[in-house]
Design a protein around this motif. Sequence first.
Motif, PDB file in Angstrom:
ATOM      1  N   ASP A  74       0.827  -1.205   0.000  1.00 48.47           N
ATOM      2  CA  ASP A  74       0.000   0.000   0.000  1.00 48.47           C
ATOM      3  C   ASP A  74       0.859   1.252   0.000  1.00 48.47           C
ATOM      4  O   ASP A  74       1.923   1.311   0.632  1.00 48.47           O
ATOM      5  CB  ASP A  74      -0.926   0.010   1.226  1.00 48.47           C
ATOM      6  CG  ASP A  74      -1.983  -1.074   1.164  1.00 48.47           C
ATOM      7  OD1 ASP A  74      -2.276  -1.542   0.041  1.00 48.47           O
ATOM      8  OD2 ASP A  74      -2.507  -1.461   2.221  1.00 48.47           O
TER       9      ASP A  74
ATOM     10  N   TYR B 160       1.559   4.891   1.180  1.00 45.84           N
ATOM     11  CA  TYR B 160       1.227   5.783   2.298  1.00 45.84           C
ATOM     12  C   TYR B 160       1.812   7.181   2.126  1.00 45.84           C
ATOM     13  O   TYR B 160       1.678   8.022   3.007  1.00 45.84           O
ATOM     14  CB  TYR B 160       1.748   5.204   3.612  1.00 45.84           C
ATOM     15  CG  TYR B 160       1.067   3.917   4.050  1.00 45.84           C
ATOM     16  CD1 TYR B 160      -0.235   3.635   3.682  1.00 45.84           C
ATOM     17  CD2 TYR B 160       1.728   2.995   4.849  1.00 45.84           C
ATOM     18  CE1 TYR B 160      -0.865   2.473   4.076  1.00 45.84           C
ATOM     19  CE2 TYR B 160       1.107   1.813   5.251  1.00 45.84           C
ATOM     20  CZ  TYR B 160      -0.184   1.566   4.863  1.00 45.84           C
ATOM     21  OH  TYR B 160      -0.813   0.407   5.261  1.00 45.84           O
TER      22      TYR B 160
ATOM     23  N   GLN C  63      -7.537   2.763   3.985  1.00 40.92           N
ATOM     24  CA  GLN C  63      -7.938   3.442   2.762  1.00 40.92           C
ATOM     25  C   GLN C  63      -7.961   4.948   3.013  1.00 40.92           C
ATOM     26  O   GLN C  63      -8.293   5.410   4.106  1.00 40.92           O
ATOM     27  CB  GLN C  63      -9.326   2.970   2.323  1.00 40.92           C
ATOM     28  CG  GLN C  63      -9.362   1.516   1.849  1.00 40.92           C
ATOM     29  CD  GLN C  63      -8.527   1.297   0.599  1.00 40.92           C
ATOM     30  OE1 GLN C  63      -8.625   2.062  -0.351  1.00 40.92           O
ATOM     31  NE2 GLN C  63      -7.701   0.260   0.609  1.00 40.92           N
TER      32      GLN C  63
END
Length: 517
Positions: A200, A202, A480
């Motif tokens: 993911d 960030y 998310q």
Amino acid sequence: MDKKAAPINITINKSYDSEMCGSIPLHLVNLVQPHGVLLVLDKTDFRILQISENAGDLLSVPAEELLGQPLSAYVPQEKHEEIVAKIAGQASQDKIPFTLPFLAQGIQKTFDAVVLPQDDYILVELEENTAIETEHFASLYRHIKYVTTLLKQSVTVQELAQRFSEEFKKFTGFDKVLVYQFDTQWNGIVIGQAKEADMDDYMGLRFPASDVPKQARDLYFRNPYRLIPNRNYTPVRLIPVINPVTQRFTDLSETNLRSVANVHLEYLANMKITASMSLPIIIEDKLWGLISCHHKTAKYPSYELRAAMELLTGILSVQLEAKQKEEHMELRVELRSLHVKLMEQLYTSSNFAEGLLEGETTILDLLSLSGAAVSYEGNTWTKGITPDAQEIKELLSWLRRSKTGGMYITNSLPADYPHSKDYKNVASGLITIPINAEQGEFVLGFRSELIQTVNWGGDPNNAIQMEPDGKSYHPRNSFQIYKETVKNSSAPWQQEELIAAETLRNALLEKLLKERY
């Protein structure tokens, strides 16, 4: 290189620091991670007072058999004498690293040992040594020199953080490395990132202060890093449970092996990582931010690598401090130049209001204002975008009643003075330079509303999810992007601008005093 900027200077209207999380006694857990053994020794004869239950697995002797035994029964005499001498000769309680042979049941193992002298006892952490070859050590040294050279070439804090994260990832082998800066409310924002493609993103995301609560932040001043090689570990107890010397739980604040709260392990699982290591960025004795390393699978960095990581983090801290000082100095030089020009103009103008508001250089230039007003001897002059005459009159009345103790500075005026919400678009930020506050005579500097979007890593309002019993809680399970629009605020005031305003105030008062007398 990733060019996305992370806007750290945004005032969040709500505090996300958690008193509940910050009050958990993380250092009194009586549990350690199983990749090492913890010994608690008597300060006089080095007898083993407490030991972690996994001693049998790593030391080849059951924990119960080791209790009450002197350390000298298991380590070479010269090594034992070295430990005793170093503890006796050390004035502080800093950690002392050793390579420690441990002989038991005819089996000798070599451990990386860290000795931590305390007031009432001695802590010894043992982790099995993975011997490092000379050329590997030389490789570490060369890489450190290379990274240091790269960091010195960085022009901005943002570039510095990004370069560091990229090189630190190569250096350590972690799957993701984040450079994480705290804002004034202890929310963290990612300003540098290097990661594997399937992880993911960030970069630029903000994380609420409850993710690193006060108790955890304080512990970073006592530990150079926090390592969790495998979040799926089963914690092991110290036996006996109570320290025989203090009759309390043993304080594990300074130990690297200290077990981690279950809620944090759950947090790591929600981030889809198995191993993590974080190192503090400390600037001027304050926690500026963290280096956060993530790995998708279990990872046990060697003691030598951890020491090198600690060294590189210290180098980054020094470079960040130097870069910030350089940026602040550039701003100070610019503001001094503007101040000199403004003073020349002020002393050649017919009145000081004209000197501040008209001409080639104005107070708007000096303090980066969108508008300004001067109220003096019953008159009010304005420049730029300001509230209307009646709104300024009411604002001055409020300042006269409640803000007479020197300069008043805010970048969220509607929070202090609700009436200003009607003109927040022109005056969300306010700096006041009192001339004669009791008479309502002020120089007012306005900054317009700066509506900004903050990207959070998950909803900060749901960072902690309580169980119905009101005692147990869980971290959020989604990272998310959650977008929050920040309103009723202006661009923040920088420290150099506040110093410039104070310098201007002193010059104004001196000029007015000379004119009167």
